[in-house]
Design a protein around this motif. Sequence first.
Motif, PDB file in Angstrom:
ATOM      1  N   GLY A 105       0.810  -1.214   0.000  1.00 26.24           N
ATOM      2  CA  GLY A 105       0.000   0.000   0.000  1.00 26.24           C
ATOM      3  C   GLY A 105       0.842   1.263   0.000  1.00 26.24           C
ATOM      4  O   GLY A 105       0.603   2.176  -0.792  1.00 26.24           O
ATOM      5  N   ILE A 106       1.857   1.300   0.851  1.00 24.32           N
ATOM      6  CA  ILE A 106       2.703   2.499   0.929  1.00 24.32           C
ATOM      7  C   ILE A 106       3.473   2.684  -0.381  1.00 24.32           C
ATOM      8  O   ILE A 106       3.570   3.788  -0.922  1.00 24.32           O
ATOM      9  CB  ILE A 106       3.692   2.411   2.117  1.00 24.32           C
ATOM     10  CG1 ILE A 106       2.923   2.263   3.438  1.00 24.32           C
ATOM     11  CG2 ILE A 106       4.577   3.653   2.179  1.00 24.32           C
ATOM     12  CD1 ILE A 106       3.820   2.029   4.634  1.00 24.32           C
ATOM     13  N   LEU A 107       3.984   1.569  -0.903  1.00 22.70           N
ATOM     14  CA  LEU A 107       4.754   1.629  -2.151  1.00 22.70           C
ATOM     15  C   LEU A 107       3.907   2.221  -3.281  1.00 22.70           C
ATOM     16  O   LEU A 107       4.331   3.140  -3.983  1.00 22.70           O
ATOM     17  CB  LEU A 107       5.245   0.221  -2.513  1.00 22.70           C
ATOM     18  CG  LEU A 107       5.830   0.051  -3.911  1.00 22.70           C
ATOM     19  CD1 LEU A 107       7.085   0.881  -4.069  1.00 22.70           C
ATOM     20  CD2 LEU A 107       6.155  -1.423  -4.179  1.00 22.70           C
ATOM     21  N   TRP A 108       2.682   1.706  -3.442  1.00 25.65           N
ATOM     22  CA  TRP A 108       1.860   2.157  -4.578  1.00 25.65           C
ATOM     23  C   TRP A 108       1.290   3.541  -4.352  1.00 25.65           C
ATOM     24  O   TRP A 108       1.014   4.264  -5.316  1.00 25.65           O
ATOM     25  CB  TRP A 108       0.760   1.144  -4.873  1.00 25.65           C
ATOM     26  CG  TRP A 108       1.302  -0.039  -5.602  1.00 25.65           C
ATOM     27  CD1 TRP A 108       1.733  -1.207  -5.055  1.00 25.65           C
ATOM     28  CD2 TRP A 108       1.512  -0.151  -7.016  1.00 25.65           C
ATOM     29  NE1 TRP A 108       2.182  -2.047  -6.040  1.00 25.65           N
ATOM     30  CE2 TRP A 108       2.055  -1.430  -7.250  1.00 25.65           C
ATOM     31  CE3 TRP A 108       1.293   0.694  -8.102  1.00 25.65           C
ATOM     32  CZ2 TRP A 108       2.385  -1.881  -8.524  1.00 25.65           C
ATOM     33  CZ3 TRP A 108       1.611   0.247  -9.370  1.00 25.65           C
ATOM     34  CH2 TRP A 108       2.148  -1.028  -9.572  1.00 25.65           C
ATOM     35  N   ILE A 123     -10.669   5.180  -6.628  1.00 28.27           N
ATOM     36  CA  ILE A 123     -10.765   3.733  -6.421  1.00 28.27           C
ATOM     37  C   ILE A 123     -10.070   2.976  -7.564  1.00 28.27           C
ATOM     38  O   ILE A 123      -9.641   1.832  -7.381  1.00 28.27           O
ATOM     39  CB  ILE A 123     -12.248   3.295  -6.270  1.00 28.27           C
ATOM     40  CG1 ILE A 123     -12.360   1.871  -5.726  1.00 28.27           C
ATOM     41  CG2 ILE A 123     -13.000   3.392  -7.584  1.00 28.27           C
ATOM     42  CD1 ILE A 123     -11.940   1.700  -4.293  1.00 28.27           C
ATOM     43  N   VAL A 124      -9.916   3.607  -8.731  1.00 31.99           N
ATOM     44  CA  VAL A 124      -9.332   2.897  -9.873  1.00 31.99           C
ATOM     45  C   VAL A 124      -7.896   2.442  -9.609  1.00 31.99           C
ATOM     46  O   VAL A 124      -7.575   1.265  -9.782  1.00 31.99           O
ATOM     47  CB  VAL A 124      -9.442   3.744 -11.166  1.00 31.99           C
ATOM     48  CG1 VAL A 124      -8.750   3.056 -12.320  1.00 31.99           C
ATOM     49  CG2 VAL A 124     -10.905   4.002 -11.501  1.00 31.99           C
ATOM     50  N   PRO A 125      -7.001   3.359  -9.163  1.00 28.85           N
ATOM     51  CA  PRO A 125      -5.652   2.870  -8.844  1.00 28.85           C
ATOM     52  C   PRO A 125      -5.659   1.777  -7.771  1.00 28.85           C
ATOM     53  O   PRO A 125      -4.862   0.829  -7.851  1.00 28.85           O
ATOM     54  CB  PRO A 125      -4.909   4.111  -8.342  1.00 28.85           C
ATOM     55  CG  PRO A 125      -5.832   5.242  -8.412  1.00 28.85           C
ATOM     56  CD  PRO A 125      -7.083   4.835  -9.079  1.00 28.85           C
ATOM     57  N   VAL A 126      -6.563   1.886  -6.808  1.00 32.26           N
ATOM     58  CA  VAL A 126      -6.630   0.847  -5.770  1.00 32.26           C
ATOM     59  C   VAL A 126      -6.959  -0.502  -6.407  1.00 32.26           C
ATOM     60  O   VAL A 126      -6.336  -1.525  -6.098  1.00 32.26           O
ATOM     61  CB  VAL A 126      -7.686   1.221  -4.704  1.00 32.26           C
ATOM     62  CG1 VAL A 126      -7.865   0.094  -3.713  1.00 32.26           C
ATOM     63  CG2 VAL A 126      -7.283   2.492  -3.981  1.00 32.26           C
ATOM     64  N   LEU A 127      -7.916  -0.501  -7.340  1.00 28.60           N
ATOM     65  CA  LEU A 127      -8.290  -1.756  -7.996  1.00 28.60           C
ATOM     66  C   LEU A 127      -7.133  -2.316  -8.822  1.00 28.60           C
ATOM     67  O   LEU A 127      -6.894  -3.521  -8.846  1.00 28.60           O
ATOM     68  CB  LEU A 127      -9.525  -1.539  -8.879  1.00 28.60           C
ATOM     69  CG  LEU A 127     -10.822  -1.216  -8.127  1.00 28.60           C
ATOM     70  CD1 LEU A 127     -11.942  -0.906  -9.109  1.00 28.60           C
ATOM     71  CD2 LEU A 127     -11.238  -2.370  -7.217  1.00 28.60           C
ATOM     72  N   ILE A 151      -5.846  -0.950   1.570  1.00 28.69           N
ATOM     73  CA  ILE A 151      -6.500   0.345   1.403  1.00 28.69           C
ATOM     74  C   ILE A 151      -6.149   1.270   2.566  1.00 28.69           C
ATOM     75  O   ILE A 151      -5.875   2.457   2.366  1.00 28.69           O
ATOM     76  CB  ILE A 151      -8.022   0.156   1.269  1.00 28.69           C
ATOM     77  CG1 ILE A 151      -8.295  -0.621  -0.012  1.00 28.69           C
ATOM     78  CG2 ILE A 151      -8.748   1.485   1.260  1.00 28.69           C
ATOM     79  CD1 ILE A 151      -9.740  -0.868  -0.281  1.00 28.69           C
ATOM     80  N   PHE A 152      -6.100   0.710   3.759  1.00 29.41           N
ATOM     81  CA  PHE A 152      -5.721   1.493   4.934  1.00 29.41           C
ATOM     82  C   PHE A 152      -4.366   2.158   4.706  1.00 29.41           C
ATOM     83  O   PHE A 152      -4.181   3.340   4.994  1.00 29.41           O
ATOM     84  CB  PHE A 152      -5.668   0.577   6.158  1.00 29.41           C
ATOM     85  CG  PHE A 152      -5.387   1.289   7.456  1.00 29.41           C
ATOM     86  CD1 PHE A 152      -6.420   1.886   8.162  1.00 29.41           C
ATOM     87  CD2 PHE A 152      -4.101   1.339   7.977  1.00 29.41           C
ATOM     88  CE1 PHE A 152      -6.175   2.533   9.363  1.00 29.41           C
ATOM     89  CE2 PHE A 152      -3.852   1.988   9.175  1.00 29.41           C
ATOM     90  CZ  PHE A 152      -4.892   2.585   9.875  1.00 29.41           C
ATOM     91  N   ALA A 153      -3.413   1.401   4.166  1.00 27.68           N
ATOM     92  CA  ALA A 153      -2.065   1.937   3.973  1.00 27.68           C
ATOM     93  C   ALA A 153      -1.992   2.826   2.736  1.00 27.68           C
ATOM     94  O   ALA A 153      -1.250   3.799   2.713  1.00 27.68           O
ATOM     95  CB  ALA A 153      -1.055   0.800   3.853  1.00 27.68           C
ATOM     96  N   MET A 154      -2.769   2.496   1.699  1.00 29.28           N
ATOM     97  CA  MET A 154      -2.605   3.208   0.430  1.00 29.28           C
ATOM     98  C   MET A 154      -3.357   4.533   0.406  1.00 29.28           C
ATOM     99  O   MET A 154      -2.820   5.548  -0.019  1.00 29.28           O
ATOM    100  CB  MET A 154      -3.082   2.317  -0.708  1.00 29.28           C
ATOM    101  CG  MET A 154      -2.680   2.812  -2.074  1.00 29.28           C
ATOM    102  SD  MET A 154      -3.112   1.608  -3.337  1.00 29.28           S
ATOM    103  CE  MET A 154      -3.181   2.684  -4.757  1.00 29.28           C
ATOM    104  N   THR A 155      -4.622   4.539   0.845  1.00 30.96           N
ATOM    105  CA  THR A 155      -5.408   5.772   0.781  1.00 30.96           C
ATOM    106  C   THR A 155      -6.009   6.155   2.123  1.00 30.96           C
ATOM    107  O   THR A 155      -6.506   7.267   2.268  1.00 30.96           O
ATOM    108  CB  THR A 155      -6.583   5.626  -0.207  1.00 30.96           C
ATOM    109  OG1 THR A 155      -7.500   4.675   0.335  1.00 30.96           O
ATOM    110  CG2 THR A 155      -6.112   5.163  -1.567  1.00 30.96           C
ATOM    111  N   GLY A 156      -6.035   5.238   3.075  1.00 32.19           N
ATOM    112  CA  GLY A 156      -6.734   5.494   4.333  1.00 32.19           C
ATOM    113  C   GLY A 156      -8.229   5.670   4.120  1.00 32.19           C
ATOM    114  O   GLY A 156      -8.930   6.177   4.972  1.00 32.19           O
TER     115      GLY A 156
END
Lengths: 300, 303
Positions: free
Chosen positions: B129-132, B165-169, B240-245
């Motif tokens: 998550g942090i990396l992306w 949400i697209v980058p998360v997916l 998701i918690f790490a990537m966008t919170g």
Amino acid sequence: MRTIPLTIEDPLKRKKERHQPRTLHDEAGFISRIFFGLILTLFAVLSIAPLIWLALSSFKTTQEFQLNRLGLPATWFFKNYPQAWQIGNMGVLIKNSVFYTTVSTLAVIVLSMAAAFAFAKIKSKATPILYGSFVIGILLTIQSIMVPLFLMANAVNLLDTRLGVLIPYTGLGLPIGVYLCTEYVKGIHDSIIESARIDGAGYFQILAKIIFPMAKPVISTLAILNVLGVWNEFMMINILVSREALKSLPVGIMKFSSALSSDYGKQFAALVIGLLPLLLFYLAFRNKITEGVSAGAVKG
Amino acid sequence: MKTHRTKAEERHAYLLMVLPAVLIYFAVVAFPMIFSLWISVSDYSGGQIFGGSTPVRFAGFSNYVRMWNDRYFWISLKNNVYIVLLSVFGQIPLGFILAYALYRNMIRAKGFFQTVIYLPCVISSVIVGILWQTIFSPYGPVTEIMQYFIPGWQNTMLSNPRTAIVPVLLVMLWYYTGTYFIIFLANLQKIDKEVIEAAKIDGATEWQSLRHVILPALSGVIVTSSILAISGSLKSFDLIFAMTGGNPARRTSVLALYMYDTAFRGAPNYPRANAVSTFMMAFSFLLIIITKLVEKKFGGREE
């Protein structure tokens, strides 16, 4: 990018040797080979490129990274690593993660095997309901026990203690552990146990000396599933532990997401340090791990 | 014939072997589950549960109703549905295609490809998550790559509430496909190669043998993978918690994160949080039952 021409040449050569006449179907095979080969190559490159980019970027200073986000480091800068190690308290985090993972994995193996032996080989009216309740637990969504666990840990003063992490981790590993072990032990012949009984062995001796050694394959599957699961677990331990000295690697590394997110050099170094232990574990045991993951998945 | 003595010994051994696992399991899994149901229909608001100054009362389904009327619940549920769809129609087919290509010897260096494709799956989701987050951030490499093709391109991928949400997916596709790849590869290798050779000799094309020989043989694995994907997708949290919170404006929230925010961020609302987790459990079971029904309908024909 040498792999693409190889893909096309090599299988065709082999195919010609086997079937002399080249038919239409071989042509179709040729096209599908290119198609599948391309997809494989593309996905493999995409899988690994972000990680290579991360590793390279971790050797840049933050200033250099802002000017040069994609290329090789102009000068290789190694100081990110000792700094990230110190800021992130990495030594403590890794030690804690190793501790939680090893102890809970050993506990899950011993408890699952003992219960499995009883469920599979000792007749009891309690077995269907007890075993059934473990199997249902496989489909548990961890969120539905988080608040109760938090309140319970608080009530018995286990918040912010090692024991307060180990007990839930062990309990969460048991459903799949008991299931896999029981199904495996069922496959061991009753005659082996009966003859040991006749020789005067007690049930615990049989468990330790006969069942454990025979169950090595399922134990290694279970160990791998548990190590991967516990090492990467974040949601639960994040609410059960807040003291720095007790944090695991995933919890501790979150620090590099918020507070230090503009200090890229250190962030990258911290991420590399954080992913290295499991990466090495994977590279060392990759065949066992892929076997274990696919064996553990077949539980529907 | 067993003597009385061995019967007693048997019962004794059974008890001692089963008890430790049962005690721990009931303490940290089974009891909390029931406890959670109870909290979800109570008005518990922190403090002592039993014998506190304000007694905890039964609140009916009011917590479920409030959850139902909260727009963030629906935003989270919608994102979860996207993730379920992505995993069933994205990760599983892609994982299968990759496994099939490797299985049919479409490429050299099989071991290398197998190792590399599964590799992302062993990294902690928090690290992923942090990396992306950094990769997709305006200061990250995606901006530079896109600006190479479209000069002046503004990177709002993670800051635009409608598209975040697209980058998360995409990251989920990157991260989880390897798992299904490994599962399919292991099960493909169990299929008898001679069956495929025989089909080939009978004149079946690659596509025909795939459709009529290989896919039917794998129908059970496809269902199992789907169940795994559904229950896994509903649980997704760490990444998701790490990537966008869950941000921007909670638009990338998912049910697990909504539940976490309700229980542990700001003023705790334990009853509603447990209403959410109970809903998640029920929804997961519902989807799994539907999957099983679909299997029954289509599975029978193949055998």
